[in-house]
Design an enzyme around this catalytic site. Sequence first.
Site, PDB file in Angstrom:
ATOM      1  N   ASP A   6      -2.399   6.500  -3.461  1.00 54.72           N
ATOM      2  CA  ASP A   6      -1.240   5.878  -2.831  1.00 54.72           C
ATOM      3  C   ASP A   6      -0.783   4.707  -3.684  1.00 54.72           C
ATOM      4  O   ASP A   6      -1.281   4.501  -4.800  1.00 54.72           O
ATOM      5  CB  ASP A   6      -1.547   5.459  -1.389  1.00 54.72           C
TER       6      ASP A   6
ATOM      7  N   SER B  23       0.808  -1.218   0.000  1.00 53.49           N
ATOM      8  CA  SER B  23       0.000   0.000   0.000  1.00 53.49           C
ATOM      9  C   SER B  23       0.840   1.267   0.000  1.00 53.49           C
ATOM     10  O   SER B  23       1.558   1.538  -0.952  1.00 53.49           O
ATOM     11  CB  SER B  23      -0.960  -0.045   1.196  1.00 53.49           C
TER      12      SER B  23
ATOM     13  N   ASP C  58      -5.881   2.555  -3.209  1.00 53.06           N
ATOM     14  CA  ASP C  58      -7.127   2.377  -2.464  1.00 53.06           C
ATOM     15  C   ASP C  58      -7.455   3.587  -1.596  1.00 53.06           C
ATOM     16  O   ASP C  58      -8.466   3.600  -0.903  1.00 53.06           O
ATOM     17  CB  ASP C  58      -7.100   1.096  -1.624  1.00 53.06           C
TER      18      ASP C  58
END
EC number: 5.4.2.10
Length: 444
Positions: A241, A102, A245
Amino acid sequence: MSRKYFGTDGIRGEVGTSPITPDFVLRLGHAVGRVLRGTHDRPVVLIGKDTRISGYMLESALEAGLNSAGVDVMLTGPLPTPAVAYLTRALRLSLGVVISASHNHFMDNGIKFFSARGEKLSDAWEMEVEAAIEAPPQWSDSSQIGRARRLHDAPGRYVEFCKSTFSNELSLKGLKIVVDAANGAAYHVAPDVFHELGADVVRIGCEPDGLNINDGVGATSPQALVEAVRMNGADYGVALDGDADRVLLVDRNGRLYNGDELLYVMVADRLAQGEPVPGAVGTLMTNMAVEVALQQRGVEFVRAKVGDRYVLEELVSRGWQLGGEGSGHLLALDKHTTGDGIVSALQVLQAQQRNGRSIAELLDGVELFPQTLINVRLAAGQDWKLNDRLARERIAIGNELGQSGRVLIRPSGTEPLLRVMVEARDAAQARLCADRLAVAAQEG
């Protein structure tokens, strides 16, 4: 029973350190395959990833593990996390897997899973996989080994899905939008979505090299987007990012809008369209001003624990649609089963377009309370809950703030830190109160 490998969002860690090693990921793939074979005759799993250099290595190991258990694999290459969730559901596949850490830098990586419905899986499923990891392998017969193939049109399918969440009666024509993909998974899809909806798109953070994901760009470093919007005379900027998400927006004046503000805009737009919005879900960190503003409009507001997983659980349990975090994880469950940075940005821009007002104007009257957050390092074995001085100070400050502020004290889930947050209408008061609590936490 606690989980050994899975955290709040899959398995994550530093590459080369257990469990993010090729040998473990091979075992993980085999274990997942065995669990799937218990409920599917011939499972098919979709694997996507972000742009980290370690993704190639981990993808190969995961693919081999799944194939060894008799599971077929479809590979998408770099693709946003929400795209994998969508395609898993749209293609009626058995499972979706994303290799990503992430918003972390390239040194880390992780693996998370989506069900056939494009939803995050239960703790019980993760426990079953962990048990299979510890069990001896059961290799498939040679004739039953799984196959692998590439899904070449995955990016295009996802672009069309994103566009479908934006009203057919509207377009982004006349808008110049800077898209910052954080040198991550959305680098080749996010610009296309906004361009095909009519926007004049300027790209930054769209040149991944395997090492530069989230490096000075993206939602965790929005100053790059602020500067690009000003330099290009753009109307808006969109910062994603590494796995796309989460999202933050910037307007032509360089004002940055966080997830709390964007959630309010999404709710207010639904209300303006006459749609019922019984409630919305934030987290313990959501700014109090948003809670007050929503309640004034008759919208119930509920706080979940920090983490989009908990926001999602609360939404599902209440049958609501909209929720999010200040970090930019936003959920619109009538549009997607999971948080999607691109889709969320489109919902905000759609609100701006059909109301004929800027984002700043849509937020008129919603002035965020100043927040001060201090991370206090705890000594080994120190239990902050037994700190009487901290408890007394917390009560005293709570009484001082009354209905004009709040105090939140919570431990970090990954480090020996105590996070002290104070929110008040006055910035100086918030800072002073937070300092008092930090001193009490350290010296108590």
